[in-house]
Design a protein around this motif. Sequence first.
Motif, short mmCIF file in Angstrom:
data_model
loop_
_atom_site.label_atom_id
_atom_site.label_comp_id
_atom_site.label_asym_id
_atom_site.label_seq_id
_atom_site.Cartn_x
_atom_site.Cartn_y
_atom_site.Cartn_z
N THR A 67 -0.52 -1.89 -7.50
CA THR A 67 -1.98 -1.80 -7.60
C THR A 67 -2.64 -2.59 -6.48
O THR A 67 -3.63 -2.15 -5.88
CB THR A 67 -2.45 -2.35 -8.96
N PHE A 68 -2.07 -3.74 -6.17
CA PHE A 68 -2.63 -4.54 -5.08
C PHE A 68 -2.52 -3.81 -3.74
O PHE A 68 -3.46 -3.82 -2.94
CB PHE A 68 -1.91 -5.88 -5.00
N MET A 69 -1.39 -3.16 -3.46
CA MET A 69 -1.21 -2.47 -2.18
C MET A 69 -2.19 -1.30 -2.08
O MET A 69 -2.74 -1.04 -1.00
CB MET A 69 0.23 -1.97 -2.04
N ASN A 70 -2.43 -0.59 -3.17
CA ASN A 70 -3.43 0.47 -3.15
C ASN A 70 -4.80 -0.09 -2.82
O ASN A 70 -5.59 0.52 -2.08
CB ASN A 70 -3.46 1.19 -4.49
N THR A 71 -5.09 -1.25 -3.38
CA THR A 71 -6.38 -1.88 -3.12
C THR A 71 -6.48 -2.37 -1.68
O THR A 71 -7.53 -2.27 -1.04
CB THR A 71 -6.60 -3.05 -4.09
N LEU A 72 -5.39 -2.91 -1.17
CA LEU A 72 -5.39 -3.50 0.17
C LEU A 72 -5.73 -2.46 1.24
O LEU A 72 -6.49 -2.73 2.17
CB LEU A 72 -4.03 -4.13 0.46
N PHE A 73 -5.18 -1.24 1.11
CA PHE A 73 -5.36 -0.22 2.14
C PHE A 73 -6.38 0.86 1.74
O PHE A 73 -6.48 1.89 2.40
CB PHE A 73 -4.02 0.44 2.46
N ASN A 74 -7.13 0.59 0.67
CA ASN A 74 -8.20 1.50 0.27
C ASN A 74 -7.72 2.94 0.09
O ASN A 74 -8.39 3.90 0.48
CB ASN A 74 -9.36 1.47 1.28
N THR A 75 -6.54 3.09 -0.45
CA THR A 75 -6.00 4.42 -0.69
C THR A 75 -4.92 4.32 -1.75
O THR A 75 -4.43 3.23 -2.06
CB THR A 75 -5.42 5.04 0.60
#
Length: 422
Positions: A67-75
């Motif tokens: 979830t954090f990685m999705n948030t980090l790259f806005n995708t």
Amino acid sequence: MPLEFAHQHSGQFPDPGPWKHPQPRPLDLTSPLGLDALPNQHFTKVKRNTFDLNLMVVGESGLGKTTFMNTLFNTDLKEEILPRNPQSTQTVQIQPSYYELVEDGVILNLCIVDTPGFGDELNREHNVTPIMEYIDKQFEEYMTAERHPGFRKAIPDTRIHAVLYFIAPNGHGLKELDARALQTLAKKVNVIPIIAKADTMTAEEKVSFKHILLRDLQEHGIKTFPSDYPDEVDGAEELLQHIPFSVIGSDTIARIGNRDVRCRTYRWGVVEVENAEHSDFVYLRELLMSTCLHDLVETTHNVHYHRHRGDALRKLGRPVSILECDDTYDSQIEGTKSQNKQEMDRREEEIRQMFVQKVKEKEIALREREEQLNAKKAELMAELEQARLQLEAEHREVEELVTLSRSGTLSKSSSKLFKNPK
């Protein structure tokens, strides 16, 4: 021959050494040449290239890494991986996923390497082994490409540029698994510690937990990026105070006021992911994407990869003197000169002290010899004087005898003449 070339051959401008240009002679331009366009030309050419960023995500299951990685790259990079049954877990899996991100004409080849199963086994002693094997394998593949005849071309970079290590917000410091894993990883890659699920802690608890983690990191000798790489990183001073980063991940987008924000909604309120008062997410994104992305790649190449390459070449019997990369030639030469000078000064001092000691010993020996000779001379002079006195005494006795002998003979002759006159 022009004067400057004559000076160069006469030794005024000696050979500066490899990878250097001779000292240039400055000139004043009489009119503009358009040199100010060179940076723009370089920027345009560089912008056409694709950039690589390889991130590895490590941490126990259930900390919200995906979830954090999705948030980090806005995708939406990938779906959430559900924790597995620890009894069915045999080993840590390595799952690289590749993406292409485009923004304003800049292309980023992004690789996210997930490590499901880390910390899920009952026996966690060898949880880091598959991760280190994967990291070393990427180094070996890069070395193989460098030795290839076409290595002058761009080499696909699959080396891990940073490890985002997620720490559970327990408030008590590093677990034994975390400490061992971070110690091992920090020797090979850039490690960025992250406190997961920061919304489960109050502001005071986050500050206290950060101090505890920094103390543990220092006690275990764990190097983190960018704090422990001041010579490799520029412009990250303001971000250092937020390490380790406390972050929040969320796939929920809510309308707050007149704007859409990523957040986590609770009965008591809303926690905004990109609000600096709620977490350090914005600082971590700035570190990774705006400030230190290029530094991450360079540090991976200049520090971690060259250390791995040097260790690999030493196993083949290569001497240390040729293992340093070209970038460190000057420091290597200066260090060698300094060591040689110190060694020469030490040897010179030893020789001087040895010479002084030899001179002192020789002086003492000569002085003793001189005293012995003087004593022998005095003894011989005394014997000579005694012999001279004895000789003079004997000479006087002889003269007396001669005198007596002559006087006695004369008396006998005279009496004979008187008795027998002719």
